[in-house]
Design an enzyme around this catalytic site. Sequence first.
Site, PDB file in Angstrom:
ATOM      1  N   MET A   1       0.837  -1.006  -0.067  1.00  0.00           N
ATOM      2  CA  MET A   1       0.002  -0.079  -0.113  1.00  0.00           C
ATOM      3  C   MET A   1       0.780   1.368   0.262  1.00  0.00           C
ATOM      4  SD  MET A   1      -2.644   1.247   2.812  1.00  0.00           S
ATOM      5  CE  MET A   1      -3.588  -0.105   2.726  1.00  0.00           C
ATOM      6  N   LEU A 152       1.681  -5.196   7.254  1.00  0.00           N
ATOM      7  CA  LEU A 152       3.149  -6.005   6.781  1.00  0.00           C
ATOM      8  C   LEU A 152       3.229  -5.698   5.591  1.00  0.00           C
ATOM      9  CD1 LEU A 152       3.009  -9.361   9.016  1.00  0.00           C
ATOM     10  CD2 LEU A 152       3.992  -7.090   9.636  1.00  0.00           C
ATOM     11  N   GLU A 153       3.899  -4.692   5.028  1.00  0.00           N
ATOM     12  CA  GLU A 153       4.096  -4.564   3.459  1.00  0.00           C
ATOM     13  C   GLU A 153       5.636  -3.956   3.358  1.00  0.00           C
ATOM     14  OE1 GLU A 153       1.631  -1.187   2.081  1.00  0.00           O
ATOM     15  OE2 GLU A 153       0.765  -1.260   4.060  1.00  0.00           O
ATOM     16  N   GLU A 154       5.794  -3.685   1.991  1.00  0.00           N
ATOM     17  CA  GLU A 154       7.140  -3.460   1.628  1.00  0.00           C
ATOM     18  C   GLU A 154       7.811  -2.216   2.547  1.00  0.00           C
ATOM     19  OE1 GLU A 154       7.150  -2.718  -2.681  1.00  0.00           O
ATOM     20  OE2 GLU A 154       6.750  -4.649  -3.021  1.00  0.00           O
TER      21      GLU A 154
END
Length: 463
Positions: A1, A152-154
């Site tokens: 996101m 939890l993402e980049e």
Amino acid sequence: MKRKTLIPLALTAAATLGATTIGVINAQTASAALTSNWYASAPYLMPFDNSPPDAVEVMNATGQKAFQLAFILAPNGGGCTPTWDGTRAVSADTDAANLISRIRANGGDVSVSIGGYGGTKLGQTCGSPDATAAAYQQVVTKYALKAIDFDLEEPEYENAAAVHNELGAAQILQRNNPGLYVSVTTAGTAAGTGWFGTQMLNDAKSLGFTPNNYSIMPFDGGFNGASSQVTALEAFHGILTSTFGWDSATAYAREGVSMMNGRSDAGEYFRQADFQTVLDYATSHHLARYTYWSVNRDRQCADPNQSTTSGTCSSVPQTAWEFTKYTARFAGATPPTTVPPPPPTTGGPSPTTGACSAPAWVATTAYNGGAIVSYNGHTWRAQWWTQNEVPGASSSGVWVDQGTCGGGTTQPGGCPPAWVSTTAYNGGATVSYGGHKWTAKWWTQGDIPGNNGQGVWTDNGAC
């Protein structure tokens, strides 16, 4: 996101959090927890960037009781202590604490989100799940939290050791804080989630960790409109059943969705009708969570159709806080509304008289999608749930004009343009097919009017 890339507009604490100062939160001053449906519906709100709105004003206008405050990160200079956005140490904070106190004094509560897109996450800088959990426990204790979100993402998303630290920390917090509502949010793809998301689920399984929900973000990945989001949610449902061995009902009860309102970073569009469609899907399948990014964007831009993505407005026509009303509905609330004055008549029949066969529109009645009313000498069809939105005078476009009342279903003026299978239609588009007029409920392409299992087309009668 790609949420942290949206234009940051840092404000002073007074402008951001309101003039009233309540004081630092502790376990004695914290309010009682809300029911879990409110934490499951809490939309994201950045308290320090992107021109933060007054949360209490939004609560009063929408009925929403909870917000997801974002984001907790590691310090920009490194270390294993929690900060807001990498710059504001939680240990020294009074601004977020004052905001939380104001929300609780108004009958609401907050969840705090850790992670997000970009920035350095504590799972990357703390050496173990225990150390990561200890850092997050400071946040839980400081604000007397009843809910927390692990976003939890980049770039952390692609770091197996960091993700393991985060999941292990979530499990420890869950164990050490009985009743803590824990959500895990991760990237969405057309296949449900990507390879890294699947690896994250496998790691959670190996830990024996089950949060209140796993939510995907079906945007910024080739999506456009509700149909593509529902498809991704169904695919993610399959991943949950196959990964954890859950039956279908259990998987839906642990699944959630986190959307983006208006224009996304990737130029996708998710309008009010799309939110309603996903809401209908979420409630009918008993999903565990329904939220979106962000309340900061839940207002109209100066140019309501601007072709850029903003962190402070949606880039689509809307009334203020319109998207937040969908999360309130998911929680089970009926959003308050202000009835605008009816538009002046133009010489036609009055709203409640004349040759109209459909029931007259009533401001206090709640109408579901597909409802037919008469108003100001015309017949109107609702595209989604609505209340107190005057037909022909609502910026949301919820009511579709079916033409002047004439006593039958035949629409005046002949048939609209013929349906074309290769054309992409937005919600509210009208076409003719099989001698009937049809109205699209949401974005669609290739769905044959009258022969589509999702019921995207509404039959308006012969033309």
